[in-house]
Design an enzyme around this catalytic site. Structure first.
Site, PDB file in Angstrom:
ATOM      1  N   ASN A  14      31.601  21.085  15.642  1.00 36.02           N
ATOM      2  CA  ASN A  14      32.819  20.394  16.075  1.00 36.02           C
ATOM      3  C   ASN A  14      32.464  19.044  16.707  1.00 36.02           C
ATOM      4  OD1 ASN A  14      35.049  19.526  17.615  1.00 36.02           O
ATOM      5  ND2 ASN A  14      35.878  21.617  17.688  1.00 36.02           N
ATOM      6  N   GLU A  43      28.200  34.630  15.291  1.00 33.34           N
ATOM      7  CA  GLU A  43      29.265  34.851  16.269  1.00 33.34           C
ATOM      8  C   GLU A  43      29.671  36.311  16.256  1.00 33.34           C
ATOM      9  OE1 GLU A  43      31.849  32.273  17.527  1.00 33.34           O
ATOM     10  OE2 GLU A  43      31.240  30.495  16.379  1.00 33.34           O
ATOM     11  N   ASP A  72      31.123  27.534  23.964  1.00 33.35           N
ATOM     12  CA  ASP A  72      32.234  28.318  23.434  1.00 33.35           C
ATOM     13  C   ASP A  72      33.458  28.024  24.271  1.00 33.35           C
ATOM     14  OD1 ASP A  72      31.841  29.742  21.167  1.00 33.35           O
ATOM     15  OD2 ASP A  72      30.918  31.459  22.162  1.00 33.35           O
ATOM     16  N   PHE A 150      41.824  16.768  20.422  1.00 31.53           N
ATOM     17  CA  PHE A 150      41.813  17.622  19.227  1.00 31.53           C
ATOM     18  C   PHE A 150      42.440  18.974  19.579  1.00 31.53           C
ATOM     19  CE2 PHE A 150      38.351  20.652  20.222  1.00 31.53           C
ATOM     20  CZ  PHE A 150      37.823  20.037  21.353  1.00 31.53           C
ATOM     21  N   GLY A 151      42.524  19.840  18.580  1.00 32.25           N
ATOM     22  CA  GLY A 151      42.962  21.216  18.807  1.00 32.25           C
ATOM     23  C   GLY A 151      44.280  21.310  19.579  1.00 32.25           C
ATOM     24  N   ASP A 153      45.042  20.195  22.449  1.00 32.41           N
ATOM     25  CA  ASP A 153      45.276  19.129  23.441  1.00 32.41           C
ATOM     26  C   ASP A 153      46.731  18.631  23.474  1.00 32.41           C
ATOM     27  OD1 ASP A 153      42.719  19.218  24.420  1.00 32.41           O
ATOM     28  OD2 ASP A 153      41.994  17.470  23.333  1.00 32.41           O
ATOM     29  N   LYS A 174      40.141  12.988  30.431  1.00 35.22           N
ATOM     30  CA  LYS A 174      40.080  14.427  30.111  1.00 35.22           C
ATOM     31  C   LYS A 174      38.767  15.013  30.627  1.00 35.22           C
ATOM     32  CE  LYS A 174      39.819  17.792  26.334  1.00 35.22           C
ATOM     33  NZ  LYS A 174      39.638  18.063  24.914  1.00 35.22           N
TER      34      LYS A 174
HETATM   35  P1  ITT Z   1      31.580  25.344  17.374  1.00 32.61           P
HETATM   36  O1  ITT Z   1      30.944  24.939  16.088  1.00 32.61           O
HETATM   37  O2  ITT Z   1      30.965  24.619  18.551  1.00 32.61           O
HETATM   38  O3  ITT Z   1      31.666  26.837  17.597  1.00 32.61           O
HETATM   39  P2  ITT Z   1      34.550  25.461  17.290  1.00 32.61           P
HETATM   40  O4  ITT Z   1      35.511  24.430  16.741  1.00 32.61           O
HETATM   41  O5  ITT Z   1      34.504  26.796  16.634  1.00 32.61           O
HETATM   42  O6  ITT Z   1      33.093  24.758  17.301  1.00 32.61           O
HETATM   43  P3  ITT Z   1      35.180  26.708  19.897  1.00 32.61           P
HETATM   44  O7  ITT Z   1      34.904  28.069  19.367  1.00 32.61           O
HETATM   45  O8  ITT Z   1      34.469  26.285  21.149  1.00 32.61           O
HETATM   46  O9  ITT Z   1      34.861  25.559  18.825  1.00 32.61           O
HETATM   47  O10 ITT Z   1      36.721  26.500  20.166  1.00 32.61           O
HETATM   48  C1  ITT Z   1      37.694  27.224  19.441  1.00 32.61           C
HETATM   49  C2  ITT Z   1      38.898  26.370  19.166  1.00 32.61           C
HETATM   50  O11 ITT Z   1      39.606  26.136  20.399  1.00 32.61           O
HETATM   51  C3  ITT Z   1      38.611  24.975  18.615  1.00 32.61           C
HETATM   52  O12 ITT Z   1      38.414  24.985  17.226  1.00 32.61           O
HETATM   53  C4  ITT Z   1      39.874  24.219  19.023  1.00 32.61           C
HETATM   54  O13 ITT Z   1      40.934  24.481  18.127  1.00 32.61           O
HETATM   55  C5  ITT Z   1      40.195  24.854  20.381  1.00 32.61           C
HETATM   56  N1  ITT Z   1      39.638  24.040  21.479  1.00 32.61           N
HETATM   57  C6  ITT Z   1      38.420  24.174  22.059  1.00 32.61           C
HETATM   58  N2  ITT Z   1      38.239  23.239  23.011  1.00 32.61           N
HETATM   59  C7  ITT Z   1      39.352  22.504  23.033  1.00 32.61           C
HETATM   60  C8  ITT Z   1      39.771  21.368  23.769  1.00 32.61           C
HETATM   61  O14 ITT Z   1      39.002  20.801  24.685  1.00 32.61           O
HETATM   62  N3  ITT Z   1      40.984  20.874  23.519  1.00 32.61           N
HETATM   63  C9  ITT Z   1      41.793  21.429  22.586  1.00 32.61           C
HETATM   64  N4  ITT Z   1      41.471  22.463  21.832  1.00 32.61           N
HETATM   65  C10 ITT Z   1      40.259  23.010  22.046  1.00 32.61           C
END
Ligand code: ITT
Length: 194
Positions: A14, A43, A72, A150-151, A153, A174
């Site tokens: 990510n 995982e 995570d 992202f995600g 947010d 942030k």
């Molecule tokens: P890795 O390769 O590092 O595992 P990931 O995208 O799977 O990346 P996570 O398991 O840490 O990341 O997070 C799960 C989801 O939660 C991620 O895909 C986002 O949709 C959301 N997320 C995590 N951190 C966030 C943030 O700071 N702001 C908004 N959404 C977030």
């Protein structure tokens, strides 16, 4: 001088997460250069996020000759969704998305949500694993707003700025208050002291 720095690997697919952490680490005078490694650690699903993070870390072969970490994160709507999407954050974001989460809510004033972050570090000089955690609390925004981050947010209103979603904050704003910012500061303090 720059190339004398030791490498510190952040294992993640990510790039948003990498960029946030990179910005904080580069603003500190650490003897480390952060590099992203997009390899796939194993995982497991468990209700104990520390177990998940440690398992993931230990699934990486120690042939990097450097310290490395994984992070995570998860998004939890504590009220009224009893913590959903939590450990399913990644899957639910891809399937339901932010609109799908908001469609589940009828009264936004009483919502309570949080993000959590766990960094699991393999620290090569001590040949040992360490965990660093961060949490930020807030509410759900009734509308999707903001284009940064992202995600989840655009639907999260942190208690510190109740009018602004995370996606309306600049990355450094942030980082100052976020789950990830809190966890990374703990990791930085550890690296300064050890
Ligand atoms: P890795 O390769 O590092 O595992 P990931 O995208 O799977 O990346 P996570 O398991 O840490 O990341 O997070 C799960 C989801 O939660 C991620 O895909 C986002 O949709 C959301 N997320 C995590 N951190 C966030 C943030 O700071 N702001 C908004 N959404 C977030």
């Amino acid at each position: 001088m720059e190339n004398k720095k030791k490498k510190l690997y952040f294992i993640t697919g990510n790039t948003h997460k990498f960029n946030e952490i990179y910005k904080v680490i580069e603003s500190e005078n650490l003897g480390y250069k952060l590099e992203q490694l997009d390899i796939n650690p194993i995982e497991i699903q468990s209700d104990n996020p520390k177990d998940v993070a440690l398992f993931k870390l230990k699934s990486i072969k120690k042939d990097l000759n450097s310290s490395y970490f994984i992070e995570d994160a998860g998004f939890f709507v504590d009220y009224p969704l009893n913590g959903f999407p939590g450990i399913y954050s990644s899957y639910i974001f891809k399937t339901l998305g932010n609109k799908g989460i908001l469609d589940l809510i009828s009264n936004f004033d009483s919502t309570h949500a949080h993000f959590s972050s766990i960094i699991a570090l393999y620290y090569e000089p001590l040949d040992k694993e360490f965990l660093f955690e961060g949490i930020i609390e807030g509410k759900l925004s009734p509308i999707i707003k903001g284009s940064n981050g992202f995600g989840y947010d655009p639907i999260f209103l942190p208690n510190k700025y109740p009018e602004k979603t995370f996606a309306e904050l600049k990355m450094n704003e942030k980082n100052k208050i976020s789950h990830r910012g809190i966890a990374i500061k703990k990791l930085i303090n550890f690296l300064k002291e050890n």
